[in-house]
Design an enzyme around this catalytic site. Structure first.
Site, short mmCIF file in Angstrom:
data_model
loop_
_atom_site.label_atom_id
_atom_site.label_comp_id
_atom_site.label_asym_id
_atom_site.label_seq_id
_atom_site.Cartn_x
_atom_site.Cartn_y
_atom_site.Cartn_z
N GLY A 1 -47.88 -30.39 69.01
CA GLY A 1 -47.30 -29.70 70.37
C GLY A 1 -47.36 -28.04 70.47
O GLY A 1 -46.93 -27.47 71.17
N CYS B 1 -69.28 -42.14 88.73
CA CYS B 1 -69.29 -42.52 90.27
C CYS B 1 -67.73 -42.85 89.96
O CYS B 1 -67.15 -43.95 90.37
CB CYS B 1 -70.17 -43.75 90.51
SG CYS B 1 -70.02 -45.19 89.47
N GLU B 2 -67.04 -41.75 90.01
CA GLU B 2 -65.32 -42.14 89.88
C GLU B 2 -64.92 -40.74 90.57
O GLU B 2 -65.23 -39.54 90.29
CB GLU B 2 -64.82 -42.06 88.37
CG GLU B 2 -65.31 -43.12 87.85
CD GLU B 2 -64.91 -44.35 88.17
OE1 GLU B 2 -63.89 -44.49 88.99
OE2 GLU B 2 -65.28 -45.66 87.86
N ARG C 1 -59.78 -34.72 79.48
CA ARG C 1 -58.44 -34.10 79.99
C ARG C 1 -58.10 -33.92 81.61
O ARG C 1 -57.27 -34.32 81.97
CB ARG C 1 -58.08 -32.80 79.13
CG ARG C 1 -58.08 -33.17 77.44
CD ARG C 1 -57.55 -31.70 76.99
NE ARG C 1 -56.13 -31.62 76.98
CZ ARG C 1 -55.71 -30.66 77.72
NH1 ARG C 1 -56.31 -29.82 78.23
NH2 ARG C 1 -54.39 -30.39 77.83
N PRO D 1 -50.86 -29.35 63.57
CA PRO D 1 -51.37 -28.31 64.66
C PRO D 1 -52.76 -28.25 64.97
O PRO D 1 -53.27 -27.08 65.14
CB PRO D 1 -50.89 -26.87 63.86
CG PRO D 1 -51.09 -27.02 62.57
CD PRO D 1 -50.70 -28.57 62.32
N GLY D 2 -53.48 -29.37 65.10
CA GLY D 2 -54.85 -29.48 65.43
C GLY D 2 -55.17 -28.68 66.38
O GLY D 2 -56.24 -27.92 66.53
N ARG D 3 -54.75 -28.77 67.70
CA ARG D 3 -55.00 -28.31 68.82
C ARG D 3 -55.14 -26.65 68.81
O ARG D 3 -56.14 -26.03 69.02
CB ARG D 3 -54.14 -28.65 70.18
CG ARG D 3 -54.62 -28.12 71.34
CD ARG D 3 -53.50 -27.88 72.37
NE ARG D 3 -52.78 -29.19 72.49
CZ ARG D 3 -52.86 -29.97 73.65
NH1 ARG D 3 -53.63 -29.74 74.49
NH2 ARG D 3 -52.13 -31.06 73.59
N TYR E 1 -55.23 -36.25 82.82
CA TYR E 1 -53.85 -35.29 82.95
C TYR E 1 -54.06 -34.55 84.24
O TYR E 1 -52.90 -33.76 84.44
CB TYR E 1 -53.51 -34.59 81.67
CG TYR E 1 -53.54 -35.08 80.30
CD1 TYR E 1 -53.00 -36.48 79.97
CD2 TYR E 1 -54.37 -34.61 79.40
CE1 TYR E 1 -53.12 -37.02 78.96
CE2 TYR E 1 -54.66 -35.06 78.06
CZ TYR E 1 -53.94 -36.43 77.76
OH TYR E 1 -53.90 -36.76 76.84
C1 LIG Z 1 -48.81 -37.92 66.25
C2 LIG Z 1 -49.12 -36.64 66.71
N1 LIG Z 1 -49.58 -35.56 66.17
C3 LIG Z 1 -50.15 -34.62 66.75
C4 LIG Z 1 -50.46 -34.59 68.17
C5 LIG Z 1 -50.99 -33.54 68.70
O1 LIG Z 1 -50.56 -33.02 69.69
P1 LIG Z 1 -50.80 -31.50 70.40
O2 LIG Z 1 -52.30 -31.74 70.33
O3 LIG Z 1 -50.37 -31.69 71.78
O4 LIG Z 1 -50.23 -30.58 69.41
C6 LIG Z 1 -50.46 -36.15 68.85
C7 LIG Z 1 -50.90 -36.12 70.17
O5 LIG Z 1 -50.71 -37.11 70.70
C8 LIG Z 1 -49.62 -36.92 68.06
O6 LIG Z 1 -49.58 -38.18 68.86
#
Ligand SMILES: Cc1ncc(COP(=O)(O)O)c(C=O)c1O
Length: 241
Positions: A52, A165-166, A131, A94-96, A135
């Site tokens: 998140g 083709c979408e 994405r 916090p990957g994103r 979304y």
């Molecule tokens: C269990 C879990 N952790 C982490 C994330 C990563 O979320 P965000 O990239 O929104 O921080 C997700 C995304 O769906 C998730 O399902």
């Protein structure tokens, strides 16, 4: 049932830019941890507040204030972890936050079509970055012109679209961009997270190569583009393309 080790994990929000949100999630989990301790006398080893951690996708958005996130989470721990309540390890996903702004999807314009709107077609598609299609997510775009424009031209509103083709194979709708010509490059920002990993082979589209821009400014290929042979690899058929 014989379980001996316990932790709590939550995933409650996505791409949150409000720093106070994370302290609130931590509070709720630690409340729950305290209740588990009270009712079951179980000490949790870890509390995982999930992902998140947002990144600014739009130029006017501000980065998440991580210092404030950390202070809020620390305060929540200090309030809860007193005598008789063992402090669990804090975990997060916090990957994103780490990856998103380290990646760009690069597409070359192969067609500009004036219909009921002006469409700019590029050689990437929603299979490379799903994405926007899934979304309606915003990704900022920049234009790298193939050649210098002789005269200044007004920006124009365009839809930047992929090759599938979408109807939802669109990276941007009604986006104001500098005038685009065939051969220009469109740079799609924030494609370092939830992009390649969400990508797919829809309509047998092949996945693109990936390049690493080194500190010295060199480009190193770190993943080759897929080939037709790759698509047939799991069939047992020896395809000859
Ligand atoms: C269990 C879990 N952790 C982490 C994330 C990563 O979320 P965000 O990239 O929104 O921080 C997700 C995304 O769906 C998730 O399902």
């Amino acid at each position: 049932m014989g379980a001996r080790r316990f932790g709590l994990h939550a995933m409650t929000g996505s791409n949150v830019l409000n720093p106070d949100y994370f302290a609130a999630v931590t509070e709720r989990l630690l409340d729950l941890a305290a209740e588990i301790k009270r009712c079951l006398d179980i000490d949790l080893e870890c509390v995982n507040i999930g992902g998140g951690f947002g990144v600014p996708y739009r130029p006017e958005e501000k980065s998440l204030d991580l210092e404030r996130v950390a202070q809020g989470v620390r305060r929540a721990f200090d309030r809860h972890c007193r005598a008789g309540f063992k402090e669990p390890a804090l975990m997060a996903e916090p990957g994103r936050l780490i990856g998103a702004d380290a990646g760009w999807l690069i597409g070359r314009v192969h067609v500009v079509k004036q219909g009921y709107r002006r469409f700019v077609g590029i050689d990437a598609g929603m299979n490379d970055l799903p994405r926007p299609a899934i979304y309606g997510a915003y990704h900022h775009l920049s234009v790298l012109p193939r050649r210098k424009r002789k005269t200044a031209v007004k920006p124009e509103k365009v839809n930047v679209v992929g090759r599938l083709c979408e109807n939802n194979d669109q990276f941007a709708k009604d986006r104001l961009l500098p005038r685009v010509e065939v051969g220009d490059v469109i740079v799609i920002h924030n494609a370092g997270a939830h992009a390649y990993a969400m990508g797919h082979n829809y309509n047998n589209r092949l996945r693109s190569a990936e390049y690493l821009l080194t500190r010295r400014g060199a480009l190193r290929r770190i993943r080759r583009a897929e080939t037709m042979e790759d698509l047939f690899r799991t069939t047992g058929i020896q395809a000859d393309f």
